[in-house]
Design an enzyme around this catalytic site. Structure first.
Site, PDB file in Angstrom:
ATOM      1  CE1 TYR A   1      -3.978   2.147   0.504  1.00 15.18           C
ATOM      2  CE2 TYR A   1      -2.446   3.408   1.848  1.00 15.18           C
ATOM      3  CZ  TYR A   1      -3.642   3.313   1.171  1.00 15.18           C
ATOM      4  OH  TYR A   1      -4.498   4.379   1.144  1.00 15.18           O
TER       5      TYR A   1
ATOM      6  CD1 TRP B   1      -6.859   4.296  -6.340  1.00 15.40           C
ATOM      7  CD2 TRP B   1      -4.900   4.120  -7.394  1.00 15.40           C
ATOM      8  NE1 TRP B   1      -5.867   4.460  -5.402  1.00 15.40           N
ATOM      9  CE2 TRP B   1      -4.652   4.362  -6.035  1.00 15.40           C
ATOM     10  CE3 TRP B   1      -3.827   3.993  -8.265  1.00 15.40           C
ATOM     11  CZ2 TRP B   1      -3.377   4.467  -5.507  1.00 15.40           C
ATOM     12  CZ3 TRP B   1      -2.546   4.092  -7.743  1.00 15.40           C
ATOM     13  CH2 TRP B   1      -2.325   4.320  -6.378  1.00 15.40           C
TER      14      TRP B   1
ATOM     15  CE1 TYR C   1      -7.222  11.492   0.393  1.00 16.56           C
ATOM     16  CE2 TYR C   1      -7.002  11.230  -1.972  1.00 16.56           C
ATOM     17  CZ  TYR C   1      -7.329  10.711  -0.733  1.00 16.56           C
ATOM     18  OH  TYR C   1      -7.756   9.412  -0.632  1.00 16.56           O
TER      19      TYR C   1
ATOM     20  CG  HIS D   1      -1.203   5.365  -1.602  1.00 18.70           C
ATOM     21  ND1 HIS D   1      -1.594   4.047  -1.600  1.00 18.70           N
ATOM     22  CD2 HIS D   1      -2.306   6.104  -1.820  1.00 18.70           C
ATOM     23  CE1 HIS D   1      -2.902   4.006  -1.802  1.00 18.70           C
ATOM     24  NE2 HIS D   1      -3.365   5.233  -1.936  1.00 18.70           N
TER      25      HIS D   1
END
Length: 111
Positions: free
Chosen positions: A18, A76, A41, A22
């Site tokens: 993960y 995604w 964000y 990212h």
């Protein structure tokens, strides 16, 4: 501007994958987020996989709908689907939203 905070949980054995995903989000995904109103964000994660996301938007539902309409979001979400604990929806449809209980700027402005 609406401030949005959400939580999810990443599977312990998926934390490294993960993080890697990212660290290099696809450029077309980055552009789609910006174009659909996801501002400021950020995603934060504890070592145990608890994930907290935060963003600002003019209209949450419009931003969610805008992303849902993009081709890249579907790709995604499919790529990320196996990383999360206890959800059977795409992650962006399974956010557990947190309620804001303190905002420094609002309280300073009210003084």
């Amino acid at each position: 501007m609406q401030r949005v905070c959400f939580e999810l949980r990443v599977k312990p054995d998926h934390i490294d994958a993960y993080r890697a995903a990212h660290a290099a989000v696809w450029p077309d995904m980055l552009r789609a987020l910006k174009a659909t109103g996801w501002n400021n964000y950020s995603i934060f994660m504890r070592p145990d996989g608890l994930l907290i996301g935060y963003f600002e938007t003019e209209n949450l539902q419009a931003s969610l709908d805008g992303m849902a309409a993009t081709e890249v979001n579907g790709r995604w979400q499919a790529a990320m689907a196996d990383h999360f604990v206890g959800i059977d929806l795409p992650a962006d449809q399974a956010f557990s939203y947190l309620t804001e209980v303190f905002n420094l700027d609002e309280q300073i402005s009210a003084l």
